[in-house]
Write a protein that holds these residues in place. Structure first.
Motif, PDB file in Angstrom:
ATOM      1  N   SER A   1      55.002  31.473  10.880  1.00  0.00           N
ATOM      2  CA  SER A   1      55.445  31.915   9.551  1.00  0.00           C
ATOM      3  C   SER A   1      56.603  32.909   9.659  1.00  0.00           C
ATOM      4  CB  SER A   1      54.275  32.555   8.799  1.00  0.00           C
ATOM      5  OG  SER A   1      53.784  33.668   9.531  1.00  0.00           O
ATOM      6  N   ASP A   2      57.402  32.777  10.747  1.00  0.00           N
ATOM      7  CA  ASP A   2      58.518  33.720  10.855  1.00  0.00           C
ATOM      8  C   ASP A   2      59.577  33.414   9.794  1.00  0.00           C
ATOM      9  OD1 ASP A   2      60.349  31.704  11.899  1.00  0.00           O
ATOM     10  OD2 ASP A   2      59.304  31.890  13.808  1.00  0.00           O
ATOM     11  N   PHE A   3      60.544  34.285   9.710  1.00  0.00           N
ATOM     12  CA  PHE A   3      61.529  34.206   8.629  1.00  0.00           C
ATOM     13  C   PHE A   3      62.311  32.886   8.663  1.00  0.00           C
ATOM     14  CE2 PHE A   3      65.726  34.921   6.862  1.00  0.00           C
ATOM     15  CZ  PHE A   3      65.405  35.455   5.617  1.00  0.00           C
ATOM     16  N   ALA A   4      62.800  32.507   9.865  1.00  0.00           N
ATOM     17  CA  ALA A   4      63.635  31.306   9.966  1.00  0.00           C
ATOM     18  C   ALA A   4      62.844  30.058   9.604  1.00  0.00           C
ATOM     19  CB  ALA A   4      64.203  31.189  11.374  1.00  0.00           C
TER      20      ALA A   4
ATOM     21  N   LYS B   1      74.896  28.026  13.863  1.00  0.00           N
ATOM     22  CA  LYS B   1      73.986  28.061  15.003  1.00  0.00           C
ATOM     23  C   LYS B   1      73.703  29.499  15.428  1.00  0.00           C
ATOM     24  CE  LYS B   1      73.357  24.763  18.632  1.00  0.00           C
ATOM     25  NZ  LYS B   1      73.940  23.855  19.561  1.00  0.00           N
ATOM     26  N   ARG B   2      74.775  30.295  15.407  1.00  0.00           N
ATOM     27  CA  ARG B   2      74.592  31.706  15.773  1.00  0.00           C
ATOM     28  C   ARG B   2      73.652  32.395  14.777  1.00  0.00           C
ATOM     29  NH1 ARG B   2      80.370  33.659  16.398  1.00  0.00           N
ATOM     30  NH2 ARG B   2      80.794  31.549  17.084  1.00  0.00           N
ATOM     31  N   VAL B   3      73.851  32.104  13.510  1.00  0.00           N
ATOM     32  CA  VAL B   3      72.990  32.693  12.477  1.00  0.00           C
ATOM     33  C   VAL B   3      71.546  32.247  12.700  1.00  0.00           C
ATOM     34  CG1 VAL B   3      72.483  32.713   9.997  1.00  0.00           C
ATOM     35  CG2 VAL B   3      74.853  32.869  10.784  1.00  0.00           C
ATOM     36  N   LYS B   4      71.387  30.961  13.019  1.00  0.00           N
ATOM     37  CA  LYS B   4      70.034  30.424  13.257  1.00  0.00           C
ATOM     38  C   LYS B   4      69.341  31.200  14.379  1.00  0.00           C
ATOM     39  CE  LYS B   4      68.533  27.004  16.018  1.00  0.00           C
ATOM     40  NZ  LYS B   4      67.546  26.717  16.781  1.00  0.00           N
TER      41      LYS B   4
ATOM     42  N   THR C   1      65.911  33.518  13.896  1.00  0.00           N
ATOM     43  CA  THR C   1      64.623  33.210  14.549  1.00  0.00           C
ATOM     44  C   THR C   1      64.017  34.461  15.202  1.00  0.00           C
ATOM     45  OG1 THR C   1      65.797  32.500  16.535  1.00  0.00           O
ATOM     46  CG2 THR C   1      65.066  30.768  15.048  1.00  0.00           C
ATOM     47  N   GLU C   2      64.858  35.474  15.391  1.00  0.00           N
ATOM     48  CA  GLU C   2      64.335  36.705  16.015  1.00  0.00           C
ATOM     49  C   GLU C   2      63.630  37.612  15.009  1.00  0.00           C
ATOM     50  OE1 GLU C   2      67.716  38.389  17.979  1.00  0.00           O
ATOM     51  OE2 GLU C   2      67.866  36.745  19.427  1.00  0.00           O
TER      52      GLU C   2
END
Ligand SMILES: [Fe+2]
Length: 611
Positions: free
Chosen positions: A111-114, A146-149, A153-154
């Motif tokens: 359930s992380d943000f990404a 991709k960088r934003v992704k 995910t962090e």
């Protein structure tokens, strides 16, 4: 800090995970021993586990039994499907003759943000999926996206992301017809860890999970003892060995999350570079039960780019592979020493790397090494269901003897499908003998028997089979069917009695799920030259007398033994290039038509293309 798996509060009391910033501890529901009185009154409820990300899937467990575990790709026919596993859920309910209302408990992973964002905007993950799988050309903004992704995910789960996840997943489950069910969110690495621990058959083990990233972490070390799982450490998502290897794969113009095995295979062609000349080794530092990276994910990517132009591809692959091996082995050694155990249970995408697994298996301090057979995120749905079943019913042990958890088809269904395609066929009195003859004569066959296997490896239920010792088998298979890269070897299935004879490093531990590499003795390499890598290793399915296999598969290995002196057959996944493993007889027949393979076996039916 030592933490225990707990039934969490946070915003909702039913989520399962590890205490984090926004979690509070409730009394630990998972400290239930195998002989706990609760087990005697184990409920007969059906528990559904789901995962709706990369390689999505679903699983149903009841009391101490795994009834089904199925990945959506096998039904949607899109490899490593990312969509909600609605087809898998419907197929499992249908086979179990259950209505959707029979499901009262559901566990969903992550359930992380990404992840939550892509649940809200499915088009985002669809676009990434298409670009990653080379179905769509990257646009000008792709590198930025991709960088934003990677940054998103962090971000760990929060109350908002969990609430949104709950709402969005409920919406999808309602569409599947489920009513009056409790929905639990289960921590990503808890799903990996429970799969490894509970299915290992070990009473006590160090449980290690390592992957790209999930719920903002990339790894964990836990103690498993008497049915109790305690997390001892985590590795931050910013310091991910999995993402490091993803970057390497991507920079070599391969598909991340899919072609990491090719990097490993290519590395075996390199001249070993001394460790003091491999700068990647300095980028990660193992510190007790955790790991620290010198650079964040983006910097690591840039640093890799800086190295790539200086080295040939196979050397670059070797440096990355060596880094993975050294760091993971160091972490495992620390865990085994600190936990005072001789067994390790492993899960997470990194443990798809069979050369890493081999080094762990051969450590003198390791006596038992279990790799969860569906080690990547495709195994999360089952892990979620097992985590919930532990909390609700105290079940923490499902020693894996076999993993044929997928769909099967009756003789009538098979025959009807063959007639529909209009191919000539016979019903063989002794299909094993017939196939033995065909393999011996150099034919390449397609083989479908019984329930489909769970996980990425073909285990004799949906397999392409051929003689393992033919000189040209690899080229034949690649040109006609598989179109794999030239340096990636095919794999064998074999009897344990053969494994005992032909490997230097087989020490009697059955290994039926193709999760490890073994070194073939020099004198046998010629006889199995179609299934070994250039370094003499292979990734076998090892079948002992008491290993259940798909119908007739063990007999086929015995038939090969009587013909060739070795109980070995080449066994590669039954699929068209770029497609998932076949599921149904119709998928199999379509593959026969398109590949023009020599024959297809469906149960006892032998099918050939019309001349
Ligand atoms: Fe994962």
């Amino acid at each position: 800090m030592m933490v225990r798996i707990s039934k969490q509060t946070g915003l909702q009391p039913e989520d399962l995970g590890y205490p984090g910033d926004s979690y509070q501890n409730l009394p630990d529901m998972n400290r239930i021993k195998a002989d706990h009185p609760l087990k005697k009154s184990m409920s007969e409820e059906y528990i559904l586990g789901i995962w709706d990300g990369h390689d999505s899937g679903a699983a149903i467990v009841r009391s101490n039994e795994i009834l089904y575990a199925l990945n959506e790709e096998r039904l949607s026919r899109r490899k490593l499907e990312i969509g909600f596993p609605k087809l898998a859920i419907a197929a499992m309910l249908d086979r179990l003759k259950l209505t959707p209302e029979s499901i009262s408990q559901v566990a969903v992973s992550t359930s992380d943000f990404a992840k939550t964002l892509t649940r809200f905007f499915p088009s985002m993950k669809e676009e990434y999926y298409k670009i990653r799988r080379r179905k769509k050309r990257p646009g000008l903004l792709t590198p930025i996206k991709k960088r934003v992704k990677y940054t998103l995910t962090e971000w760990p789960p929060t109350g908002i992301s969990r609430n949104l996840t709950r709402r969005l997943v409920r919406k999808e489950l309602d569409k599947c017809g489920l009513k009056n069910y409790e929905l639990h969110i289960v921590d990503h690495h808890l799903c990996h860890a429970t799969g490894a621990a509970y299915c290992s058959g070990f009473e006590k083990a160090a449980v290690i999970t390592l992957d790209g990233i999930g719920d903002a972490i990339s790894g964990s070390v836990s103690r498993f003892e008497d049915g109790q799982l305690e997390r001892l450490s985590t590795i931050s998502g910013k310091e991910s060995l999995g993402i490091f290897f993803e970057h390497v794969t991507n920079l070599m113009n391969m598909r991340e999350l899919e072609d990491e095995g090719k990097v490993m295979a290519l590395s075996t062609y390199a001249y070993p570079l001394p460790d003091d000349q491999n700068p990647m080794l300095d980028w990660f530092q193992v510190d007790g039960l955790t790991l620290h990276a010198r650079y964040g994910s983006q910097r690591t990517y840039q640093q890799l780019k800086e190295l790539l132009w200086q080295f040939p591809s196979e050397q670059f692959a070797y440096m990355a592979q060596r880094t993975l091996e050294v760091k993971v082995v160091e972490l495992v050694r620390n865990a085994v020493r600190q936990l005072k155990t001789e067994c390790v249970a492993l899960a997470g995408g990194i443990f798809a790397n069979i050369q890493v697994n081999r080094l762990i298996r051969l450590l003198p301090e390791v006596k038992g090494c279990f790799v969860f057979p569906h080690m990547g995120d495709g195994g999360l749905a089952l892990g979620a269901a097992l985590s919930l079943n532990a909390v609700r019913n105290g079940v923490t042990s499902y020693p894996f003897k076999q993993i044929y958890f997928g769909l099967d088809f009756t003789d009538e269904e098979m025959e009807a499908a063959i007639r529909e395609f209009g191919f000539p066929y016979t019903r063989e009195a002794d299909i094993v003998k017939t196939v033995g003859e065909l393999a011996d004569s150099g034919s390449i066959g397609l083989w479908l028997q019984g329930r489909m296997e769970f996980g990425p490896r073909a285990l004799g239920a949906r397999s392409i089979i051929a003689h393992p010792g033919r000189e040209k088998i690899k080229d034949d298979l690649n040109l006609r069917l598989k179109r794999r890269v030239w340096y990636q070897p095919f794999c064998p299935s074999m009897l344990q009695s053969t494994a005992e004879r032909i490997f230097y490093d087989f020490h009697g531990q059955s290994d039926p799920f193709m999760t490890n590499a073994y070194l073939v003795k020099e004198e046998f390499r010629d006889q199995v030259r179609g299934v070994i890598a250039i370094d003499g290793t292979c990734r076998p399915q090892i079948v002992s007398e008491d290993t259940p296999t798909s119908p007739k598969f063990k007999e086929l290995l015995k038939e090969m033994e009587s013909r060739t002196g070795l109980g070995v057959i080449l066994n590669t996944s039954f699929n068209l290039h770029g497609e998932p493993l076949v599921c149904s007889p119709s998928d199999a027949l379509r593959t026969l038509r398109e590949t023009k393979a020599d024959y297809l076996v469906l149960g006892d039916f032998l099918v050939r293309l019309p001349v």
